[in-house]
Design a protein around this motif. Sequence first.
Motif, PDB file in Angstrom:
ATOM      1  N   SER A 160      37.064  22.287  47.367  1.00 39.21           N
ATOM      2  CA  SER A 160      37.297  23.331  46.381  1.00 39.21           C
ATOM      3  C   SER A 160      35.971  23.922  45.908  1.00 39.21           C
ATOM      4  O   SER A 160      35.854  25.123  45.691  1.00 39.21           O
ATOM      5  N   PHE A 161      34.959  23.067  45.782  1.00 39.33           N
ATOM      6  CA  PHE A 161      33.636  23.534  45.364  1.00 39.33           C
ATOM      7  C   PHE A 161      33.072  24.517  46.385  1.00 39.33           C
ATOM      8  O   PHE A 161      32.514  25.555  46.017  1.00 39.33           O
ATOM      9  N   ASP A 162      33.214  24.214  47.681  1.00 40.88           N
ATOM     10  CA  ASP A 162      32.708  25.106  48.733  1.00 40.88           C
ATOM     11  C   ASP A 162      33.400  26.471  48.680  1.00 40.88           C
ATOM     12  O   ASP A 162      32.759  27.508  48.862  1.00 40.88           O
TER      13      ASP A 162
ATOM     14  N   SER B  63      29.244  42.046  44.437  1.00 44.04           N
ATOM     15  CA  SER B  63      29.837  43.374  44.284  1.00 44.04           C
ATOM     16  C   SER B  63      31.345  43.128  44.165  1.00 44.04           C
ATOM     17  O   SER B  63      31.863  42.192  44.765  1.00 44.04           O
ATOM     18  N   PRO B  64      32.043  43.919  43.363  1.00 52.51           N
ATOM     19  CA  PRO B  64      33.463  43.657  43.114  1.00 52.51           C
ATOM     20  C   PRO B  64      34.289  43.574  44.392  1.00 52.51           C
ATOM     21  O   PRO B  64      34.093  44.336  45.336  1.00 52.51           O
ATOM     22  N   LYS B  65      35.217  42.630  44.404  1.00 46.63           N
ATOM     23  CA  LYS B  65      36.124  42.424  45.535  1.00 46.63           C
ATOM     24  C   LYS B  65      37.544  42.252  44.999  1.00 46.63           C
ATOM     25  O   LYS B  65      37.753  41.866  43.866  1.00 46.63           O
ATOM     26  N   THR B  66      38.517  42.497  45.873  1.00 48.17           N
ATOM     27  CA  THR B  66      39.915  42.249  45.533  1.00 48.17           C
ATOM     28  C   THR B  66      40.302  40.871  46.057  1.00 48.17           C
ATOM     29  O   THR B  66      39.585  40.274  46.870  1.00 48.17           O
ATOM     30  N   PHE B  67      41.465  40.378  45.609  1.00 52.02           N
ATOM     31  CA  PHE B  67      41.964  39.108  46.135  1.00 52.02           C
ATOM     32  C   PHE B  67      42.125  39.186  47.652  1.00 52.02           C
ATOM     33  O   PHE B  67      41.787  38.251  48.368  1.00 52.02           O
TER      34      PHE B  67
ATOM     35  N   VAL C 122      36.851  34.707  53.013  1.00 51.47           N
ATOM     36  CA  VAL C 122      36.742  33.253  52.838  1.00 51.47           C
ATOM     37  C   VAL C 122      37.601  32.530  53.883  1.00 51.47           C
ATOM     38  O   VAL C 122      37.422  31.343  54.123  1.00 51.47           O
ATOM     39  N   ASN C 123      38.514  33.267  54.489  1.00 50.35           N
ATOM     40  CA  ASN C 123      39.401  32.732  55.518  1.00 50.35           C
ATOM     41  C   ASN C 123      40.292  31.618  54.974  1.00 50.35           C
ATOM     42  O   ASN C 123      40.332  30.506  55.484  1.00 50.35           O
ATOM     43  N   THR C 124      40.978  31.942  53.904  1.00 50.93           N
ATOM     44  CA  THR C 124      41.938  31.024  53.298  1.00 50.93           C
ATOM     45  C   THR C 124      43.088  31.846  52.727  1.00 50.93           C
ATOM     46  O   THR C 124      43.034  33.073  52.718  1.00 50.93           O
ATOM     47  N   GLY C 125      44.121  31.183  52.237  1.00 52.54           N
ATOM     48  CA  GLY C 125      45.311  31.860  51.751  1.00 52.54           C
ATOM     49  C   GLY C 125      45.145  32.511  50.392  1.00 52.54           C
ATOM     50  O   GLY C 125      44.251  32.187  49.606  1.00 52.54           O
ATOM     51  N   PHE C 126      46.061  33.444  50.129  1.00 59.62           N
ATOM     52  CA  PHE C 126      46.037  34.187  48.871  1.00 59.62           C
ATOM     53  C   PHE C 126      46.133  33.262  47.656  1.00 59.62           C
ATOM     54  O   PHE C 126      45.394  33.419  46.692  1.00 59.62           O
ATOM     55  N   ALA C 127      47.055  32.297  47.699  1.00 59.08           N
ATOM     56  CA  ALA C 127      47.251  31.400  46.554  1.00 59.08           C
ATOM     57  C   ALA C 127      45.976  30.610  46.252  1.00 59.08           C
ATOM     58  O   ALA C 127      45.601  30.443  45.084  1.00 59.08           O
ATOM     59  N   THR C 128      45.284  30.161  47.291  1.00 56.21           N
ATOM     60  CA  THR C 128      44.033  29.415  47.102  1.00 56.21           C
ATOM     61  C   THR C 128      42.978  30.293  46.459  1.00 56.21           C
ATOM     62  O   THR C 128      42.287  29.868  45.531  1.00 56.21           O
ATOM     63  N   ILE C 129      42.863  31.518  46.934  1.00 56.52           N
ATOM     64  CA  ILE C 129      41.881  32.454  46.368  1.00 56.52           C
ATOM     65  C   ILE C 129      42.198  32.733  44.907  1.00 56.52           C
ATOM     66  O   ILE C 129      41.332  32.662  44.036  1.00 56.52           O
TER      67      ILE C 129
ATOM     68  N   GLU D  74      44.002  31.003  42.707  1.00 52.47           N
ATOM     69  CA  GLU D  74      43.811  29.818  41.862  1.00 52.47           C
ATOM     70  C   GLU D  74      42.321  29.564  41.591  1.00 52.47           C
ATOM     71  O   GLU D  74      41.928  29.271  40.462  1.00 52.47           O
ATOM     72  N   ASN D  75      41.508  29.660  42.634  1.00 51.93           N
ATOM     73  CA  ASN D  75      40.078  29.418  42.468  1.00 51.93           C
ATOM     74  C   ASN D  75      39.422  30.488  41.601  1.00 51.93           C
ATOM     75  O   ASN D  75      38.569  30.175  40.762  1.00 51.93           O
ATOM     76  N   CYS D  76      39.812  31.732  41.781  1.00 46.41           N
ATOM     77  CA  CYS D  76      39.266  32.809  40.949  1.00 46.41           C
ATOM     78  C   CYS D  76      39.666  32.630  39.487  1.00 46.41           C
ATOM     79  O   CYS D  76      38.845  32.836  38.587  1.00 46.41           O
ATOM     80  N   GLU D  77      40.909  32.242  39.249  1.00 47.07           N
ATOM     81  CA  GLU D  77      41.358  32.019  37.873  1.00 47.07           C
ATOM     82  C   GLU D  77      40.589  30.863  37.232  1.00 47.07           C
ATOM     83  O   GLU D  77      40.245  30.920  36.053  1.00 47.07           O
ATOM     84  N   GLU D  78      40.312  29.827  38.002  1.00 41.10           N
ATOM     85  CA  GLU D  78      39.525  28.713  37.473  1.00 41.10           C
ATOM     86  C   GLU D  78      38.087  29.154  37.188  1.00 41.10           C
ATOM     87  O   GLU D  78      37.525  28.806  36.143  1.00 41.10           O
ATOM     88  N   LEU D  79      37.507  29.922  38.090  1.00 46.17           N
ATOM     89  CA  LEU D  79      36.147  30.438  37.865  1.00 46.17           C
ATOM     90  C   LEU D  79      36.107  31.329  36.620  1.00 46.17           C
ATOM     91  O   LEU D  79      35.125  31.317  35.885  1.00 46.17           O
ATOM     92  N   GLU D  80      37.181  32.081  36.387  1.00 48.97           N
ATOM     93  CA  GLU D  80      37.244  32.931  35.203  1.00 48.97           C
ATOM     94  C   GLU D  80      37.279  32.084  33.930  1.00 48.97           C
ATOM     95  O   GLU D  80      36.627  32.415  32.929  1.00 48.97           O
ATOM     96  N   LYS D  81      38.016  30.976  33.957  1.00 46.65           N
ATOM     97  CA  LYS D  81      38.089  30.091  32.789  1.00 46.65           C
ATOM     98  C   LYS D  81      36.714  29.538  32.423  1.00 46.65           C
ATOM     99  O   LYS D  81      36.418  29.317  31.256  1.00 46.65           O
ATOM    100  N   PHE D  82      35.874  29.303  33.435  1.00 45.89           N
ATOM    101  CA  PHE D  82      34.524  28.793  33.194  1.00 45.89           C
ATOM    102  C   PHE D  82      33.528  29.909  32.892  1.00 45.89           C
ATOM    103  O   PHE D  82      32.355  29.647  32.640  1.00 45.89           O
ATOM    104  N   GLY D  83      33.983  31.156  32.950  1.00 46.01           N
ATOM    105  CA  GLY D  83      33.119  32.290  32.626  1.00 46.01           C
ATOM    106  C   GLY D  83      32.222  32.738  33.765  1.00 46.01           C
ATOM    107  O   GLY D  83      31.258  33.466  33.546  1.00 46.01           O
ATOM    108  N   PHE D  84      32.546  32.338  35.002  1.00 50.66           N
ATOM    109  CA  PHE D  84      31.706  32.687  36.148  1.00 50.66           C
ATOM    110  C   PHE D  84      32.089  34.023  36.785  1.00 50.66           C
ATOM    111  O   PHE D  84      31.271  34.640  37.471  1.00 50.66           O
TER     112      PHE D  84
END
Length: 81
Positions: free
Chosen positions: A6-8, A19-23, A30-37, A39-49
């Motif tokens: 998950s860290f990677d 530069s701004p990107k869409t899901f 990143v070559n992974t599924g939409f749900a993974t992207i 979830e990870n973006c939402e977690e990064l948002e919670k940490f303020g990243f």
Amino acid sequence: MLKRSSFDIKKKILELVKSPKTFAELERKVNTGFATIKENCEELEKFGFVTIKKIAKHYANGKPYFEIKITEQGINFLKNN
């Protein structure tokens, strides 16, 4: 094939959203599924990243979409890791 941590995935997302990107763009790059992207973006948002901003209308198709962009805190995290 090794499973990426998950860290990677989060680190790759941070590198891409200088530069701004869409899901959908992140999903392909990143070559992974939409749900993974998402979830990870939402977690990064919670940490303020990153910030996730809903845009009402895409210029090409008129549909709403989300724009993900790195914050100053996210940039500092990347520099230190």
